[in-house]
Design a protein around this motif. Structure first.
Motif, PDB file in Angstrom:
ATOM      1  N   GLY A 267       5.376   5.211   9.044  1.00 47.40           N
ATOM      2  CA  GLY A 267       6.749   5.536   8.659  1.00 47.40           C
ATOM      3  C   GLY A 267       6.854   6.063   7.235  1.00 47.40           C
ATOM      4  O   GLY A 267       7.857   6.673   6.866  1.00 47.40           O
ATOM      5  N   TYR A 268       5.816   5.831   6.436  1.00 47.16           N
ATOM      6  CA  TYR A 268       5.777   6.337   5.056  1.00 47.16           C
ATOM      7  C   TYR A 268       4.805   7.510   4.932  1.00 47.16           C
ATOM      8  O   TYR A 268       4.432   7.907   3.831  1.00 47.16           O
ATOM      9  CB  TYR A 268       5.355   5.213   4.101  1.00 47.16           C
ATOM     10  N   GLY A 269       4.363   8.043   6.100  1.00 52.27           N
ATOM     11  CA  GLY A 269       3.433   9.163   6.086  1.00 52.27           C
ATOM     12  C   GLY A 269       2.046   8.772   5.620  1.00 52.27           C
ATOM     13  O   GLY A 269       1.317   9.593   5.067  1.00 52.27           O
TER      14      GLY A 269
ATOM     15  N   ALA B  82      -3.221   1.531 -10.352  1.00 52.48           N
ATOM     16  CA  ALA B  82      -2.927   2.442  -9.244  1.00 52.48           C
ATOM     17  C   ALA B  82      -1.886   3.456  -9.686  1.00 52.48           C
ATOM     18  O   ALA B  82      -1.045   3.159 -10.540  1.00 52.48           O
ATOM     19  CB  ALA B  82      -2.405   1.660  -8.042  1.00 52.48           C
ATOM     20  N   THR B  83      -1.946   4.631  -9.110  1.00 55.69           N
ATOM     21  CA  THR B  83      -0.915   5.629  -9.335  1.00 55.69           C
ATOM     22  C   THR B  83      -0.479   6.187  -7.990  1.00 55.69           C
ATOM     23  O   THR B  83      -1.233   6.194  -7.026  1.00 55.69           O
ATOM     24  CB  THR B  83      -1.404   6.800 -10.218  1.00 55.69           C
ATOM     25  N   SER B  84       0.756   6.629  -7.948  1.00 57.86           N
ATOM     26  CA  SER B  84       1.257   7.296  -6.752  1.00 57.86           C
ATOM     27  C   SER B  84       2.387   8.225  -7.167  1.00 57.86           C
ATOM     28  O   SER B  84       2.957   8.094  -8.250  1.00 57.86           O
ATOM     29  CB  SER B  84       1.745   6.288  -5.701  1.00 57.86           C
ATOM     30  N   GLU B  85       2.662   9.147  -6.297  1.00 61.26           N
ATOM     31  CA  GLU B  85       3.786  10.051  -6.507  1.00 61.26           C
ATOM     32  C   GLU B  85       5.002   9.409  -5.849  1.00 61.26           C
ATOM     33  O   GLU B  85       4.906   8.870  -4.750  1.00 61.26           O
ATOM     34  CB  GLU B  85       3.479  11.399  -5.857  1.00 61.26           C
ATOM     35  N   SER B  86       6.127   9.442  -6.513  1.00 57.61           N
ATOM     36  CA  SER B  86       7.336   8.870  -5.941  1.00 57.61           C
ATOM     37  C   SER B  86       7.719   9.637  -4.684  1.00 57.61           C
ATOM     38  O   SER B  86       7.790  10.862  -4.689  1.00 57.61           O
ATOM     39  CB  SER B  86       8.485   8.932  -6.950  1.00 57.61           C
ATOM     40  N   ARG B  87       7.951   8.908  -3.605  1.00 56.79           N
ATOM     41  CA  ARG B  87       8.414   9.540  -2.372  1.00 56.79           C
ATOM     42  C   ARG B  87       9.937   9.721  -2.405  1.00 56.79           C
ATOM     43  O   ARG B  87      10.478  10.548  -1.702  1.00 56.79           O
ATOM     44  CB  ARG B  87       8.039   8.681  -1.171  1.00 56.79           C
TER      45      ARG B  87
ATOM     46  N   GLY C   8       0.786  -1.220   0.000  1.00 54.07           N
ATOM     47  CA  GLY C   8       0.000   0.000   0.000  1.00 54.07           C
ATOM     48  C   GLY C   8       0.819   1.272   0.000  1.00 54.07           C
ATOM     49  O   GLY C   8       0.257   2.359  -0.057  1.00 54.07           O
ATOM     50  N   THR C   9       2.138   1.166   0.034  1.00 53.72           N
ATOM     51  CA  THR C   9       2.963   2.374   0.069  1.00 53.72           C
ATOM     52  C   THR C   9       3.438   2.807  -1.312  1.00 53.72           C
ATOM     53  O   THR C   9       4.085   3.834  -1.428  1.00 53.72           O
ATOM     54  CB  THR C   9       4.183   2.191   0.995  1.00 53.72           C
ATOM     55  N   ALA C  10       3.123   2.052  -2.334  1.00 59.92           N
ATOM     56  CA  ALA C  10       3.495   2.411  -3.707  1.00 59.92           C
ATOM     57  C   ALA C  10       2.462   1.807  -4.658  1.00 59.92           C
ATOM     58  O   ALA C  10       1.669   0.951  -4.279  1.00 59.92           O
ATOM     59  CB  ALA C  10       4.898   1.910  -4.037  1.00 59.92           C
TER      60      ALA C  10
ATOM     61  N   ARG D 154       4.938 -15.684  11.045  1.00 58.79           N
ATOM     62  CA  ARG D 154       5.915 -15.084  10.144  1.00 58.79           C
ATOM     63  C   ARG D 154       5.350 -13.795   9.537  1.00 58.79           C
ATOM     64  O   ARG D 154       6.039 -12.821   9.408  1.00 58.79           O
ATOM     65  CB  ARG D 154       6.296 -16.045   9.014  1.00 58.79           C
ATOM     66  N   LYS D 155       4.069 -13.820   9.167  1.00 59.72           N
ATOM     67  CA  LYS D 155       3.471 -12.631   8.574  1.00 59.72           C
ATOM     68  C   LYS D 155       3.477 -11.478   9.574  1.00 59.72           C
ATOM     69  O   LYS D 155       3.698 -10.351   9.210  1.00 59.72           O
ATOM     70  CB  LYS D 155       2.036 -12.913   8.138  1.00 59.72           C
ATOM     71  N   ALA D 156       3.214 -11.774  10.823  1.00 58.50           N
ATOM     72  CA  ALA D 156       3.161 -10.714  11.828  1.00 58.50           C
ATOM     73  C   ALA D 156       4.560 -10.169  12.126  1.00 58.50           C
ATOM     74  O   ALA D 156       4.712  -8.998  12.408  1.00 58.50           O
ATOM     75  CB  ALA D 156       2.514 -11.235  13.103  1.00 58.50           C
ATOM     76  N   ALA D 157       5.554 -11.023  12.058  1.00 53.63           N
ATOM     77  CA  ALA D 157       6.917 -10.614  12.427  1.00 53.63           C
ATOM     78  C   ALA D 157       7.640  -9.918  11.289  1.00 53.63           C
ATOM     79  O   ALA D 157       8.538  -9.116  11.529  1.00 53.63           O
ATOM     80  CB  ALA D 157       7.724 -11.836  12.873  1.00 53.63           C
ATOM     81  N   ARG D 158       7.296 -10.219  10.041  1.00 52.41           N
ATOM     82  CA  ARG D 158       7.993  -9.652   8.896  1.00 52.41           C
ATOM     83  C   ARG D 158       7.123  -8.611   8.206  1.00 52.41           C
ATOM     84  O   ARG D 158       5.916  -8.756   8.160  1.00 52.41           O
ATOM     85  CB  ARG D 158       8.311 -10.768   7.892  1.00 52.41           C
ATOM     86  N   PRO D 159       7.723  -7.568   7.674  1.00 49.82           N
ATOM     87  CA  PRO D 159       6.935  -6.577   6.923  1.00 49.82           C
ATOM     88  C   PRO D 159       6.231  -7.246   5.755  1.00 49.82           C
ATOM     89  O   PRO D 159       6.805  -8.102   5.079  1.00 49.82           O
ATOM     90  CB  PRO D 159       7.970  -5.569   6.422  1.00 49.82           C
ATOM     91  N   LEU D 160       4.994  -6.880   5.528  1.00 51.16           N
ATOM     92  CA  LEU D 160       4.264  -7.385   4.375  1.00 51.16           C
ATOM     93  C   LEU D 160       4.639  -6.529   3.186  1.00 51.16           C
ATOM     94  O   LEU D 160       4.414  -5.335   3.173  1.00 51.16           O
ATOM     95  CB  LEU D 160       2.757  -7.318   4.623  1.00 51.16           C
ATOM     96  N   ALA D 161       5.259  -7.148   2.207  1.00 51.55           N
ATOM     97  CA  ALA D 161       5.683  -6.376   1.035  1.00 51.55           C
ATOM     98  C   ALA D 161       5.452  -7.175  -0.205  1.00 51.55           C
ATOM     99  O   ALA D 161       5.250  -8.326  -0.192  1.00 51.55           O
ATOM    100  CB  ALA D 161       7.147  -5.995   1.146  1.00 51.55           C
TER     101      ALA D 161
END
Length: 161
Positions: free
Chosen positions: A53-55, A74-79, A23-25, A154-161
C-alpha cells in the motif's frame, strides 16, 4: 511530538502518533535496523500487504535496513510532500533493539552526502541523550500490559508501527 522549523517546506502531512507499517519511513527503518534479521523478516512477512500500500516490498525494506546499519541512520524521501527528505535515528535500548526513533524532516537536498552525515550526528547525539534517561526503558505501561500488547494475536491483527 513535532517541532516545526522556519523553512517554508514542512512535513505537516505527518501526524504524531499516526500508525504506519515499520519500514515505510526513515524513523521506523532505523528501528528495524536495530532488530535481528529474523525479526525484520518476520515483520516484513506480516506487513507484506501493508507495505504494498506504500509502494514498497520486503526486498526494498531489507536493502534500506542494510544501508541504515552501515551508516547508522536511515533516509527516505517523503511520500506525502514532494521535495522533502526524512532522516531517522533510533533511540537504542540497553539490552538491544530500539525504544523509539527521532526523525528530522527537511528539504531533500539536505539529506545527501555531508549534509546527511552532519544532520545524523546531531540527531544521533540527541537520541543517545534520550536513551540515557532512566525512565525511558521501564517497559510497557500498565494499560499496555492489560491490553496484551505483546501477544502474537494482537501483533498480527494490528499494523506494526
Amino acid at each position: 511530538d513535532r517541532v516545526l522549523g522556519r523553512h517554508p517546506l514542512r512535513g505537516l502531512a505527518l501526524v504524531g502518533g499516526e500508525r504506519r507499517p515499520l519500514g515505510t519511513a526513515a524513523g521506523s527503518m532505523a528501528i528495524l535496523a536495530h532488530l535481528t534479521d529474523d525479526q525484520v523478516d518476520d515483520i516484513n512477512r506480516r506487513n507484506a500487504s501493508r507495505l504494498a500500500g506504500y509502494g514498497m516490498d520486503a526486498a526494498g525494506v531489507q536493502e534500506a535496513v542494510r544501508l541504515c546499519r552501515m551508516r547508522g541512520y536511515a533516509t527516505s524521501e517523503s511520500r506525502a510532500v514532494p521535495g522533502l527528505g526524512v532522516l531517522g535515528v533510533a533511540i537504542p535500548r540497553p539490552a538491544g533493539g530500539a525504544v523509539a526513533a527521532l526523525a528530522l524532516i527537511g528539504p531533500l537536498h539536505r539529506f545527501s552526502g555531508r549534509g546527511a552525515a552532519r544532520a545524523a550526528a546531531l540527531v544521533r547525539e540527541e537520541a543517545m541523550r534520550l536513551a540515557s534517561l532512566p525512565g525511558l526503558h521501564g517497559g510497557l505501561t500498565p494499560p499496555a500490559r492489560a491490553e496484551g500488547a505483546l501477544s502474537t494475536e494482537r501483533k498480527a491483527a494490528r499494523p506494526l508501527a
